[in-house]
Enzyme design. Structure first.
Site, short mmCIF file in Angstrom:
data_model
loop_
_atom_site.label_atom_id
_atom_site.label_comp_id
_atom_site.label_asym_id
_atom_site.label_seq_id
_atom_site.Cartn_x
_atom_site.Cartn_y
_atom_site.Cartn_z
N HIS A 76 20.06 -4.51 25.98
CA HIS A 76 18.55 -4.57 25.41
C HIS A 76 18.25 -3.14 25.18
CE1 HIS A 76 17.59 -8.31 26.99
NE2 HIS A 76 18.46 -8.10 28.01
N ASN A 92 13.63 -13.38 28.97
CA ASN A 92 14.22 -13.58 27.53
C ASN A 92 13.38 -14.61 26.50
OD1 ASN A 92 16.38 -11.81 27.84
ND2 ASN A 92 17.72 -13.42 28.58
#
Length: 798
Positions: free
Chosen positions: A177, A250
C-alpha cells in the site's frame, strides 16, 4: 477581650521539601519554607498535596476485583481529586511563562496534542525566511565561501541544515500500500443504531464523525503508476469521541490467503523478483503465479483480481470492504457478527486493460489527480456504508466458515443494512504530513467493535502496529497530528523517539497514590473484549470448511455479465502469457478447471495449450452450489450522480461551429461534467463566425485515454483539419475501442469515416454509445451510464 493568636508557621521538614531525597517520618508537612516567593510557595503547596493524596489511598481497593469471577466486570479505577493544581505538576516553576513554555497556567486534565489540525498548519504569508531554529536567513541562494571563487566554509550552518534536511526528507515507504492518496471528510449515521453496537459513530441519527480516508494500490512502490492491475486499499480512520477506529479494508471483499503466516510469502511472490527487481507494480511474472498455483485457496481472489475490479476508473467509483468478519457489541454485551461494505454513489466503473496501460504512460497520477480535482471542485465523493449483520447460529448454518478471509457472505444470504454515508470534502494541506504519515492499524478499534478469530485478521492486528514502529520512527507515531485522536490521550507511556507530549508530574505508573491514582481505569465505559468461550488444544492448521476453495470462485465468475467474463479470461491470458515457465501456466489452468470449464478452455486457447486435469482438491466434500449474485457485477451500479466529474473532450480546429461548442460546453458544465476543448496545439482557433476559441489542452498532452467521452462538433473546415492529423484519428479510434460515448454533429461525422469507425454494431443494430446528430440529452444519458461494451471485440476491429 483577648486577641486571637496568629498560627505559627511550621518549618519542620522544610529542608526535605527543598531536597529530592528522603524525608522525615512525620506525615505532617511544613507550612513554611522560611521565606516566601511564588515558586517556593507552590513547591510547599505541591509537597503537602502529594502527601495528602498518598494518605487518601492507603491501599489499592481495586486489587481484589482483578481475580476470579470478579474480574469479569471491570471496575472504575479508584482515584482522588488533588487538593490543588500544583500537586500533579512536574515542577513548581511551571508557573513561569514565556512564548515557548506557555502561559504559566498549564492545562489540567487536557492533552492539547489532539486539538484540531489548525494548531500545526503553517502559512508563510508576510514572513521572512528562517532556519529551523528561527534564525533569519539573509541569502538563501549562495553558500558561504572564502572569496567569491574560494572553497565553501564548513561553518555555513545554513547550508548544512538545508542540505541535511533534504537528505533526510524521506521515510521508509510502506511494504504494501505504498502508493496512495487521501482526503478528509465525515461519516454521518442514518439513525441511532445503539441496539446493534455501542460504537460511537452509530450512537445517534445524524451524528457526524470526522474521518481521514486513504486509497492505495498494494504491490507497487511509492512512485509506481496508479492504474496497475492490483487490489486497491480503502482505509478509513474514524476520529470518534471514544478514540480512533481504523477500518482498514480493500476494494475487494476477499483475500489471497487464509492465514497471516503466509502473508510474507504472498507479498514476496507478488513483488518484483528479487534477482532483478522486475516487474514493478505487476503480478504478471513467474513468482506470483508459481505461488498462486501451489496455493489453491487463492482461486476466489484470482477471479476478483483478474476482473475489472482491479482496474477501477477512479477511487471514487470503487466499492470498499472490511474483508474480515468483525463483531458488533452493544451496551448489554450482546454480540453479532458483521461485514462492512462501502458502496459509491458515483457508481462502480472500471477501465479496460488497453486503456489502463496507456493511461500509465499519459498520466501515472490518474487516480490521485481525479480524487484531488473532484474534491477541489466541490464534487465531493460519497459512499454508503452497509452492514451485513448475522448471528453465531446463522454463521454455523453457512456452507463456508465466516473466519475464512477467502469467502464472502453472499448478499442473498444476508442483505445489506444501510447505516450511514461517508463524504470526502477536504483535500490534505500537505501530502507528506497527512497522506504519507497517516498510520492505519486493524487493531485500532473502539468500544462496540471487536475482532473475530479470523487468523488473517489476528495476524494483521500485530503486523500493522509493528510496521509503524519502523516506518514512523518509534512508538510515538500516534502523536503525529494526522494520527492523533480528537479525544484526550492520558496514560503512563513515556519517552521514546519523537515524543511530543511533555507530561507533568512524577507519576508514570499505575496504581499510584502520589498522583491521586490518575489516570484511572475507565471501568465499564472502557473497551472490553467479547467474552467468547474457548476450550481447545494448541494446534497449527485450519478448520475443515477452509479446505473448500472453488465454490465461491465459481459463484463470482458465473455472476458476471458476458463482457466481464471475457475481461477475466483476457486478464488471465495476458498475465500468463508473460510467465516464462510452462509448468506454472499449466498449474493455473488446472486450478481454473475446478472453477469453470469454459473459462479454463478460453484461457488455454489464448495460451496455445490444452486444459490439463483439474488440480486435486483439498476436500472430498461436494463443492457448494451458489445461485448467481447480481450484486457481484460492476454493471449493476451505474451510480446516482449523473455525469458529475466526467471528463469530456470536445475536438476543435479552425472553422468549428463556435456557437454549438459554447452551448454544449455550458450545458455539460451545468450538469457537473468537466468539458475540455482539445486541439492540435494550444492557442486560438477561429470559429465559422470568425470569433476566437481558446484550445484548453493539446492532443499530445491530453490523449484519448484521459477522457470519459468525446464530442466532434459541426464545421466542415474543422473536420477536414482534424482528419489530416494522425493524432486525432488515434484519439477517435481509442474512444471507440474503449467503448466510450461519442457524439458527432454535422460535418464532424466525416471524422468517423476517416478513422474507419463503423456507425452500427456488427449485427447491424444501433450502437447505443455512438450518437450522430443526436440531441445532447441523449449523449448525457449515455455518459451517465456504463460504457457501450456491446461494441467490444477481442481482438478489437478498430
Amino acid at each position: 477581650m483577648t486577641a486571637s493568636k496568629k498560627p505559627v508557621a511550621s518549618t519542620d521538614g522544610a529542608g526535605s521539601v527543598l531536597s529530592t531525597m528522603a524525608g522525615p517520618s512525620d506525615p505532617t508537612p511544613p507550612t513554611s519554607l522560611g521565606t516566601s516567593n511564588p515558586v517556593g510557595d507552590r513547591l510547599l503547596e505541591k509537597a503537602g498535596g502529594e502527601k495528602q493524596l498518598a494518605a487518601d489511598m492507603p491501599f489499592n481497593p481495586n486489587k481484589p476485583a482483578e481475580y476470579g469471577d470478579a474480574s469479569a466486570t471491570p471496575l472504575e479505577g479508584d482515584h482522588h481529586q488533588p487538593p490543588s493544581h500544583a500537586v500533579t505538576g512536574s515542577t513548581s516553576t511551571e508557573i513561569a511563562s514565556s512564548d515557548k513554555v506557555g502561559s504559566g497556567n498549564p492545562p489540567q486534565g487536557e492533552n492539547p496534542t489532539v486539538d484540531p489540525l489548525d494548531r500545526v498548519r503553517v502559512d508563510p504569508a508576510d514572513r521572512h525566511l528562517t532556519t529551523n531554529q528561527g534564525i533569519p536567513v539573509s541569502d538563501n541562494q549562495h553558500s558561504l565561501k572564502i572569496g567569491l571563487r574560494g572553497p565553501t566554509a564548513l561553518e555555513d550552518f545554513i547550508l548544512r541544515e538545508k542540505i541535511s534536511h533534504f537528505d533526510h526528507e524521506r521515510i521508509p515507504e510502506r511494504v504494501v500500500h505504498a502508493r496512495g492518496s487521501a482526503a478528509h471528510g465525515f461519516f454521518e449515521a442514518y439513525d441511532d443504531f445503539s441496539s446493534l453496537t455501542r460504537a460511537a459513530p452509530f450512537a445517534a441519527k445524524g451524528k457526524r464523525t470526522p474521518v481521514f480516508v486513504r486509497f492505495s494500490t498494494v504491490a507497487g512502490e511509492r512512485g509506481s503508476t496508479d492504474t496497475a492491475r492490483d487490489v486497491r486499499g480503502f482505509a478509513v480512520k474514524f476520529y470518534t469521541d471514544e478514540g480512533n477506529w481504523d477500518l482498514v479494508g480493500n476494494n475487494i471483499p476477499v483475500f489471497f490467503i487464509q492465514d497471516a503466516m503466509k502473508f510474507p510469502d504472498l507479498v514476496h511472490a507478488a513483488k518484483p523478483e528479487p534477482h532483478h527487481q522486475m516487474p514493478q507494480a505487476a503480478t504478471a511474472h513467474d513468482t506470483f503465479w508459481d505461488f498462486a498455483g501451489l496455493s489453491p485457496e487463492i482461486a476466489h481472489m484470482l477471479m476478483w483480481v483478474m476482473s475489472d475490479r482491479a482496474i477501477p476508473r477512479s477511487y471514487r467509483t470503487m466499492q470498499g470492504f472490511g474483508v474480515h468478519t468483525f463483531r458488533l457489541i452493544n451496551a448489554q454485551g450482546e454480540s453479532r457478527f458483521v461485514k462492512f461494505h462501502w458502496t459509491p454513489l458515483q457508481g462502480t466503473h472500471s477501465l479496460v486493460w488497453d486503456e489502463a496501460v496507456k493511461i500509465s504512460g499519459a498520466d501515472s497520477d490518474f487516480h490521485r489527480r481525479d480524487l484531488w480535482e473532484a474534491i477541489e471542485s466541490g464534487n465531493f465523493p460519497e459512499w454508503e456504508l452497509g452492514l451485513q449483520i448475522f448471528t453465531e447460529e446463522q454463521a454455523a448454518s453457512f456452507p463456508f466458515d465466516i473466519l475464512d478471509a477467502t469467502k464472502i457472505v453472499p448478499e442473498e444470504l444476508v442483505p445489506l443494512t444501510p447505516v450511514g454515508r461517508l463524504v470526502l470534502n477536504r483535500n490534505p494541506d500537505n501530502f507528506f504530513a497527512e497522506t504519507e504519515q497517516v498510520a492505519f492499524c486493524t487493531s485500532h478499534v473502539v468500544p462496540g467493535i471487536d475482532f473475530s478469530n479470523d487468523p488473517l485478521l489476528q495476524g494483521r492486528n500485530f503486523s500493522y502496529q509493528d510496521t509503524q514502529l519502523t516506518r514512523l520512527g518509534g512508538p510515538n507515531f500516534h502523536e503525529i497530528p494526522i494520527n492523533a485522536p480528537v479525544v484526550q490521550i492520558q496514560n503512563n507511556q513515556r519517552d521514546g523517539f519523537h515524543r511530543q507530549a511533555i507530561n507533568r508530574g512524577r507519576v508514570n505508573y499505575e496504581p499510584n497514590s502520589l498522583g491521586g491514582g490518575v489516570p484511572y481505569q475507565a471501568g465499564p465505559r472502557g473497551f472490553t473484549s467479547y467474552p467468547e468461550p474457548v476450550a481447545a488444544d494448541k494446534v497449527r492448521g485450519n478448520p475443515e470448511l477452509f479446505a473448500e476453495h472453488y465454490g465461491q470462485a465459481r459463484l463470482f465468475y458465473q455472476s458476471q455479465t458476458p463482457v466481464e467474463q471475457a475481461h477475466i479470461a483476457g486478464a488471465f491470458r495476458f498475465e500468463l502469457t508473460r510467465v516464462q515457465t510452462p509448468m506454472v501456466r499449466a498449474r493455473i489452468l488446472a486450478l481454473l478447471a475446478n472453477v469453470d470449464d469454459a473459462l479454463a478452455a478460453k484461457v488455454a486457447e489464448g495460451l496455445g495449450m490444452e486444459v490439463p486435469a483439474p488440480l486435486p482438491r483439498a476436500s472430498d466434500k461436494p463443492v457448494p452450489e451458489y445461485s448467481p449474485s447480481p450484486s457481484l457485477s460492476l454493471l449493476t451500479r451505474p451510480g446516482q450522480t449523473g455525469i458529475r466529474t466526467r471528463r469530456v473532450a470536445i475536438l476543435v480546429a479552425p472553422g468549428v461551429d463556435g456557437d454549438a461548442v459554447r452551448a454544449i460546453y455550458d450545458e455539460l458544465l451545468a450538469d457537473g461534467a468537466v468539458p475540455r476543448l482539445v486541439g492540435s496545439m494550444l492557442g486560438k482557433v477561429k470559429t465559422t463566425a470568425g470569433e476566437p476559441l481558446g484550445v484548453e489542452v493539446s492532443l499530445e498532452a491530453g490523449p484519448s485515454v484521459l477522457y470519459d467521452a468525446m464530442i466532434v462538433p459541426d464545421g466542415a473546415q474543422a473536420a477536414a483539419a482534424l482528419a489530416r492529423n494522425a493524432h486525432t484519428i488515434d484519439f477517435v479510434r481509442e474512444q471507440y475501442r474503449h467503448c466510450k460515448p461519442i457524439l458527432v454533429l454535422g460535418a464532424g461525422a466525416t471524422l468517423l469515416a476517416k478513422a474507419m469507425i463503423p456507425t452500427t454494431l456488427p449485427d447491424g443494430s444501433a450502437d447505443p454509445g455512438l450518437l450522430v446528430d443526436a440531441p445532447l440529452a441523449a449523449f448525457i444519458e449515455a455518459l451517465a451510464g456504463h460504457r457501450a461494451y456491446v461494441r467490444e471485440t477481442d481482438p478489437p476491429m478498430v
